[in-house]
Design an enzyme around this catalytic site. Structure first.
Site, PDB file in Angstrom:
ATOM      1  N   GLY A 147      35.914  11.522 -95.982  1.00  0.00           N
ATOM      2  CA  GLY A 147      34.964  10.916 -96.908  1.00  0.00           C
ATOM      3  C   GLY A 147      33.616  11.591 -96.806  1.00  0.00           C
TER       4      GLY A 147
ATOM      5  N   GLN B  62      24.710  12.742 -97.682  1.00  0.00           N
ATOM      6  CA  GLN B  62      25.112  13.702 -96.642  1.00  0.00           C
ATOM      7  C   GLN B  62      25.006  15.149 -97.111  1.00  0.00           C
ATOM      8  OE1 GLN B  62      28.978  11.510 -95.721  1.00  0.00           O
ATOM      9  NE2 GLN B  62      28.437  12.382 -93.743  1.00  0.00           N
TER      10      GLN B  62
ATOM     11  N   CYS C   9      31.860  10.746 -88.076  1.00  0.00           N
ATOM     12  CA  CYS C   9      31.086  11.060 -89.285  1.00  0.00           C
ATOM     13  C   CYS C   9      30.813  12.558 -89.325  1.00  0.00           C
ATOM     14  CB  CYS C   9      29.773  10.285 -89.248  1.00  0.00           C
ATOM     15  SG  CYS C   9      28.707  10.583 -90.664  1.00  0.00           S
TER      16      CYS C   9
ATOM     17  N   HIS D  22      32.228   2.716 -94.513  1.00  0.00           N
ATOM     18  CA  HIS D  22      31.433   3.795 -93.908  1.00  0.00           C
ATOM     19  C   HIS D  22      30.622   4.543 -94.967  1.00  0.00           C
ATOM     20  CE1 HIS D  22      31.109   7.223 -90.860  1.00  0.00           C
ATOM     21  NE2 HIS D  22      30.688   7.781 -91.984  1.00  0.00           N
ATOM     22  N   GLU D  23      31.294   4.898 -96.077  1.00  0.00           N
ATOM     23  CA  GLU D  23      30.610   5.715 -97.098  1.00  0.00           C
ATOM     24  C   GLU D  23      29.593   4.887 -97.878  1.00  0.00           C
ATOM     25  OE1 GLU D  23      30.916   8.749 -96.642  1.00  0.00           O
ATOM     26  OE2 GLU D  23      32.774   8.735 -95.504  1.00  0.00           O
TER      27      GLU D  23
ATOM     28  N   HIS E 195      26.462   4.649 -96.004  1.00  0.00           N
ATOM     29  CA  HIS E 195      25.617   5.845 -96.149  1.00  0.00           C
ATOM     30  C   HIS E 195      24.674   5.690 -97.342  1.00  0.00           C
ATOM     31  CE1 HIS E 195      26.745   8.893 -93.252  1.00  0.00           C
ATOM     32  NE2 HIS E 195      28.034   8.801 -93.522  1.00  0.00           N
TER      33      HIS E 195
HETATM   34 ZN    ZN Z   1      29.601   9.448 -92.407  1.00  0.00          ZN
END
Ligand code: ZN
Length: 149
Positions: free
Chosen positions: A46, A51, A89, A131-132, A135
């Site tokens: 992912g 990011q 990550c 998780h994403e 972010h």
């Molecule tokens: Zn991550």
């Protein structure tokens, strides 16, 4: 398509809240394509736009090889159960930690054609959704770690 540089932990961009996508422009389509290429090259499951240094609410996930999920403006609309599993990550290379996440998650998002859709996942996919989407709100899994490795 182009491979993008992945921002690493310590860069303040990872702590910023991403802005919603109001209009799906060719730039957003290119961003999705480039993020998929970048995720594949990094061998990740992912990637969120922050990011790669872009503060927009865009996520790509690929838990099952070949089954790429593109999420624009994703929101968790339902969750249930719980799991405690190891998480890592691409922005925090070489580290893993145990986090507490829901076992089942349903997300509502927009696709690249502007259509709204719901998608549900369990286990690893549920963790990837959480998780994403974290972010996009400037949160990292390390904020939630209950057992560091
Ligand atoms: Zn991550």
């Amino acid at each position: 398509m182009a491979k993008l540089k992945i921002v690493k932990v310590g860069d303040p961009i990872l702590r910023k809240v991403c802005r919603p996508v109001e209009c799906i422009t060719p730039r957003i389509i290119t961003l999705l394509d480039d993020m998929i290429e970048t995720m594949h090259a990094a061998d990740g499951v992912g990637l969120a736009a922050s990011q790669v240094g872009i503060l927009r609410r865009v996520v790509v996930i690929e838990v099952e090889p070949g089954n790429t999920i593109e999420l624009i403006n994703p929101k968790i609309i339902a969750f249930s159960g719980e799991q405690e599993e190891e998480e890592g990550c691409l922005s925090i290379p070489g580290k893993w930690g145990i986090t507490h996440r829901p076992m089942h998650v349903t997300v509502r998002a927009t696709d690249r054609h502007g259509e709204t859709f719901d998608i549900s996942g369990s286990g690893l996919l549920a963790r990837a959704f959480c998780h994403e989407i974290d972010h996009l709100d400037g949160k990292l899994y390390t904020d939630r770690v209950i057992d560091k490795k």
